[in-house]
Enzyme design. Structure first.
Site, PDB file in Angstrom:
ATOM      1  N   ARG A 130       0.809  -1.206   0.000  1.00 42.43           N
ATOM      2  CA  ARG A 130       0.000   0.000   0.000  1.00 42.43           C
ATOM      3  C   ARG A 130       0.848   1.263   0.000  1.00 42.43           C
ATOM      4  O   ARG A 130       0.585   2.200  -0.744  1.00 42.43           O
ATOM      5  CB  ARG A 130      -0.977  -0.030   1.169  1.00 42.43           C
ATOM      6  CG  ARG A 130      -2.063  -1.111   0.949  1.00 42.43           C
ATOM      7  CD  ARG A 130      -2.908  -1.318   2.173  1.00 42.43           C
ATOM      8  NE  ARG A 130      -2.040  -1.500   3.317  1.00 42.43           N
ATOM      9  CZ  ARG A 130      -2.033  -0.732   4.375  1.00 42.43           C
ATOM     10  NH1 ARG A 130      -2.851   0.272   4.450  1.00 42.43           N
ATOM     11  NH2 ARG A 130      -1.198  -0.977   5.353  1.00 42.43           N
ATOM     12  N   THR A 131       1.889   1.288   0.817  1.00 42.62           N
ATOM     13  CA  THR A 131       2.745   2.479   0.843  1.00 42.62           C
ATOM     14  C   THR A 131       3.417   2.676  -0.512  1.00 42.62           C
ATOM     15  O   THR A 131       3.489   3.789  -1.044  1.00 42.62           O
ATOM     16  CB  THR A 131       3.801   2.349   1.949  1.00 42.62           C
ATOM     17  OG1 THR A 131       3.135   2.262   3.212  1.00 42.62           O
ATOM     18  CG2 THR A 131       4.733   3.540   1.957  1.00 42.62           C
ATOM     19  N   LYS A 183      24.163 -10.187  -2.151  1.00 43.98           N
ATOM     20  CA  LYS A 183      25.586 -10.417  -2.449  1.00 43.98           C
ATOM     21  C   LYS A 183      26.482  -9.585  -1.555  1.00 43.98           C
ATOM     22  O   LYS A 183      27.692  -9.585  -1.725  1.00 43.98           O
ATOM     23  CB  LYS A 183      25.876 -10.078  -3.915  1.00 43.98           C
ATOM     24  CG  LYS A 183      25.099 -10.946  -4.900  1.00 43.98           C
ATOM     25  CD  LYS A 183      25.370 -10.523  -6.333  1.00 43.98           C
ATOM     26  CE  LYS A 183      24.486 -11.304  -7.297  1.00 43.98           C
ATOM     27  NZ  LYS A 183      24.353 -10.622  -8.596  1.00 43.98           N
ATOM     28  N   ARG A 202      12.260   1.870   1.777  1.00 49.68           N
ATOM     29  CA  ARG A 202      11.711   1.180   2.948  1.00 49.68           C
ATOM     30  C   ARG A 202      12.719   0.114   3.331  1.00 49.68           C
ATOM     31  O   ARG A 202      13.131  -0.687   2.485  1.00 49.68           O
ATOM     32  CB  ARG A 202      10.395   0.526   2.602  1.00 49.68           C
ATOM     33  CG  ARG A 202       9.856  -0.330   3.733  1.00 49.68           C
ATOM     34  CD  ARG A 202       8.539   0.149   4.109  1.00 49.68           C
ATOM     35  NE  ARG A 202       7.878  -0.498   5.183  1.00 49.68           N
ATOM     36  CZ  ARG A 202       6.666  -0.127   5.572  1.00 49.68           C
ATOM     37  NH1 ARG A 202       6.039   0.842   4.939  1.00 49.68           N
ATOM     38  NH2 ARG A 202       6.083  -0.714   6.579  1.00 49.68           N
ATOM     39  N   HIS A 214       8.267   6.503  10.111  1.00 46.07           N
ATOM     40  CA  HIS A 214       7.542   6.400   8.854  1.00 46.07           C
ATOM     41  C   HIS A 214       6.898   7.783   8.668  1.00 46.07           C
ATOM     42  O   HIS A 214       5.690   7.951   8.792  1.00 46.07           O
ATOM     43  CB  HIS A 214       6.487   5.299   8.982  1.00 46.07           C
ATOM     44  CG  HIS A 214       5.753   4.980   7.708  1.00 46.07           C
ATOM     45  ND1 HIS A 214       6.107   5.517   6.489  1.00 46.07           N
ATOM     46  CD2 HIS A 214       4.678   4.178   7.465  1.00 46.07           C
ATOM     47  CE1 HIS A 214       5.278   5.040   5.557  1.00 46.07           C
ATOM     48  NE2 HIS A 214       4.404   4.245   6.128  1.00 46.07           N
TER      49      HIS A 214
END
Lengths: 315, 315, 315
Positions: free
Chosen positions: A51-52, A81, A102, A130
């Protein structure tokens, strides 16, 4: 003047009013709009949040911009890696004009911002912040009630681990005449760090144990989800999650002018039968995220915050 | 006038002709086209289907629109935290002007459509339907043979679990003068529900056991894949999958004017050596999906089906 | 005149100069640009490579084109149901005007190109090639040093399995006056196939065991990552990976005019403290990938290599 969006403490009251005024303009925008035509936003999600991510992408597209994105950077990218976040950012800044990140580690967005030559927006850094969620929450209050000052606000549910509600409380230190009421199970009460910040900002707060009674004189009920993953046993989770539900009694006691918010997703802490109640604003709250993110993207890429950046392709 | 695309039974004969005429126009469209400029399509795939998703995305982009998408909504989204499909839709409707949903549960698309304020398109709901596949199949017949009436059509392979072939049979009840021939292993024969619907629509059908002989007088051979996951053992799967193959004998018996279709993906039920045979239309069938989806998206978002919707940003 | 980009051996010296000249033009492009407006690029990644995918997508978007993509085609697509790469390509060519493919099997891109009616670009085919990486590497040398001839180049690290460094060595056979120095742990030395190709092209090469000394008179140090997955034990990996590090001694010996390159991602084979050294070009090298890919996409879709293709929607 923000160059990156990393944490709520970076915003002055003036910044907030500026962002929200611009979000109001975005609400009235007619499409197609081209002000970010030719600009590219990269969304790097090391942790999934459909959703974000979709909200940011919708915001960029509505301004005429384009998007490149990765849904699951942690598993798929060169991170596996051994590449550092800093290296990834210094590569991706050559592909895009702004980066939304994020990440599961607190501080990752700040590290990204510290090396990037393009604006970085924190879309959640683990137990950290956030900030765009807090901005859209406060914007929703302003949009629905006409002000962010002189409000009595009940914060309900998981106040200990709930990143959104913690950030909102911190952002409210920019408002005046605020009173907060905490309603939460004993095991997930609001932490001392937030309580100390509120005390320093002279914002009164109290703990209440009865939700139905606590909402009698509030302007906002901000409900949150009890997060299963925070409890060691299913029994403990079940015990905590059932305590504070927005139900018929809550809604009966809630004033006519008040609003019900929730950062979503919801499980059953607000009964779905109230979704059509005019006081239920949680879906509109989610939609407001698009306008707030449009406001931020425009300011960072084509507005006043972008003065020191060129618009040419990145060298 | 469809507001959502949920199941094949919603389409009248007039609807079909309208959709197909418009698909013909889309085929002739020169790019770039801008009729959906500024509009956003969200593709929510709770179950992976790369080709269907890419086909919808290509359709939206060719009309000048934009796309936000999630490849694996089931694992990555808030669904994992317990969010209902209805809540997800009410959030995403604030990000997009239309939603394409693929879900593993039958009825999920109908539930999504029932709460959404923007058009919802079913891209497959578990054992339920996949209406745009049926539409592109019937459109392919019309495009290649010039009509959808007065045809003899062999449906071959897994007629029991094959969602595409079942939906096509149901959609053919809108045509006249149709005769169907079922050619399938005993364990995956056409179900009674479809047989009953055909009987009610007075469409004659018969079961044949010899493919090479059955194709002698047909206009269409619609071949399908035997799905491994439908059988309890590898041996049983192997036994069923080898029975009906479109091979040299089939192609020798098939009339010159007839066409071979397949909803794809194919394993080996059509020998690759016939891919360049002029009667092999399965790849073009897949390409036709773009035109049919362009036709649907335009009608829902900018055409006659959209009259009651505004074009302003969603509140 | 390339119709597809599959392997480095397909490029003549003239092709290279043409691609690089055009990449220079792309560097100066002001956005928004519309030369590929209405065109669609499909990126099919059977193996994840976030950075390569985002680089191609950024290139396409900067030219005004659009993108449809799949991050994990191997797990999600119809491949899991047994569909061949050839079938997938013949479907996707109906959705897009060009296809970028990354696949775990050597030769997959060539097979894709052999059936496609639209241009196919190899973005890595297992142990095979990754030609656009080799092109951007050689372009970076030309951009930074002004020429691709008469250079002494040290290739460092994993020369046996490193696909990028092997392709670069092969591409250098198009240049004149080149001398190569190989510096690698004994277990991952440059293979005889590349040595033979260099010998045939009369390019002298030598093996050196001391990095600090080897760089004294070079123009380019091309460092690579020792890949953990190539070694059977952690101990063996650790032993190999620590041998050749670009550190203070290396940088002290490296001439002022020389450049340090790396295909990235990096673990610790170049100390991060040198990232701001003017000779460190590895991040700019990654950014150059966008310009080289813009050059290729434009040539394939709207430039001289596209003469025989129409711009109408694909039938």
């Amino acid at each position: 003047m923000p160059r990156n969006i990393v944490e709520v403490s970076q915003f002055s009251r003036d910044d907030l009013e500026f962002i929200f005024d611009r979000a109001d303009e975005m609400r009235a925008l007619s499409v197609p709009d081209h002000r970010l035509a030719g600009r590219i936003l990269a969304t790097l999600f090391y942790e999934p949040s459909t959703r974000t991510r979709l909200s940011f992408e919708s915001a960029m597209l509505r301004l005429g911009g384009n998007v490149i994105s990765t849904e699951n950077a942690r598993e798929f990218s060169s991170a596996i890696k051994g590449e550092s976040v800093e290296d990834t950012i210094r590569i991706v800044e050559g592909y895009a004009d702004a980066i939304v990140i994020r990440h599961h580690e607190q501080g990752a967005a700040a590290r990204a911002a510290s090396v990037a030559s393009v604006p970085v927006i924190n879309a959640g850094d683990g137990p950290g912040e956030h900030p765009t969620q807090a901005l859209l929450d406060l914007y929703t209050i302003r949009h629905e009630l006409g002000r962010i000052d002189n409000l009595r606000i009940a914060l309900v549910g998981d106040l200990r681990f709930g990143r959104a509600v913690r950030s909102l409380a911190l952002l409210l230190t920019q408002a005046i005449g605020i009173e907060l009421v905490f309603v939460s199970p004993p095991e997930v009460q609001m932490g001392d760090d937030v309580r100390d910040a509120l005390t320093r900002a002279r914002i009164p707060f109290s703990d209440e144990s009865d939700l139905a009674s606590a909402v009698r004189d509030v302007d906002v009920v901000y409900q949150t989800r009890i997060q299963k993953e925070r409890f060691s046993s299913d029994a403990e989770y079940a015990r905590n999650k059932g305590i504070y539900i927005v139900n018929a009694e809550t809604m009966a006691n809630l004033p006519e002018h008040a609003i019900v918010m929730h950062p979503l997703p919801r499980v059953d802490e607000i009964a779905a039968e109230f979704d059509r109640d005019p006081r239920a604003k949680y879906f509109r709250e989610a939609h407001n995220g698009v306008y707030v993110r449009m406001s931020l993207l425009e300011s960072l890429l084509a507005g006043p915050w972008s003065n020191e950046r060129g618009t040419a392709l990145h060298e």
